[in-house]
Design a protein around this motif. Structure first.
Motif, short mmCIF file in Angstrom:
data_model
loop_
_atom_site.label_atom_id
_atom_site.label_comp_id
_atom_site.label_asym_id
_atom_site.label_seq_id
_atom_site.Cartn_x
_atom_site.Cartn_y
_atom_site.Cartn_z
N PHE A 31 0.80 -1.22 0.00
CA PHE A 31 0.00 0.00 0.00
C PHE A 31 0.83 1.28 0.00
N LYS A 32 2.13 1.18 0.27
CA LYS A 32 3.00 2.36 0.16
C LYS A 32 3.09 2.83 -1.29
N ALA A 33 3.12 1.88 -2.23
CA ALA A 33 3.26 2.21 -3.65
C ALA A 33 2.70 1.07 -4.50
N PRO A 34 1.37 0.90 -4.52
CA PRO A 34 0.78 -0.24 -5.26
C PRO A 34 1.14 -0.25 -6.74
N GLU A 35 1.40 0.90 -7.31
CA GLU A 35 1.76 0.96 -8.73
C GLU A 35 3.10 0.30 -9.03
N ASP A 36 3.91 0.08 -8.01
CA ASP A 36 5.22 -0.55 -8.19
C ASP A 36 5.14 -2.07 -8.28
N TYR A 37 3.98 -2.65 -8.02
CA TYR A 37 3.86 -4.11 -7.94
C TYR A 37 3.03 -4.65 -9.10
N SER A 38 3.59 -5.63 -9.80
CA SER A 38 2.86 -6.28 -10.88
C SER A 38 2.38 -7.67 -10.49
N LEU A 39 2.83 -8.16 -9.33
CA LEU A 39 2.47 -9.50 -8.87
C LEU A 39 2.74 -9.59 -7.37
N LEU A 40 1.84 -10.28 -6.65
CA LEU A 40 2.06 -10.55 -5.23
C LEU A 40 2.10 -12.06 -5.03
N LEU A 41 3.16 -12.56 -4.42
CA LEU A 41 3.25 -13.97 -4.04
C LEU A 41 3.12 -14.02 -2.52
#
Length: 67
Positions: A31-41
């Motif tokens: 949530f600090k920078a959701p745009e930085d993440y393309s996938l969550l494992l």
């Protein structure tokens, strides 16, 4: 598979990998920078907040990020 092994494998493929010690930490980092993440494992058995709960919280704000 060990977090370290997966991290090394993804880094060899030139992915930037952010790790967390538990589900709450993972959620906070996302949530600090959701745009930085393309996938969550996520691991279903993380301490403090499991992966299922973390996924639910992320989904309430972003239904498109692959988990």
């Amino acid at each position: 598979m060990s977090q370290k092994v997966v991290k090394l494998m993804l880094e060899k493929l030139n992915f930037i990998v952010v790790t967390a010690n538990d589900g709450k930490e993972a959620e906070n980092e996302y949530f600090k920078a959701p745009e930085d993440y393309s996938l969550l494992l996520l691991d279903c058995q993380m301490p403090n907040q499991n992966g299922t709960e973390t996924a639910k919280h992320v989904r309430t704000h972003d239904s498109n990020v692959p988990i």
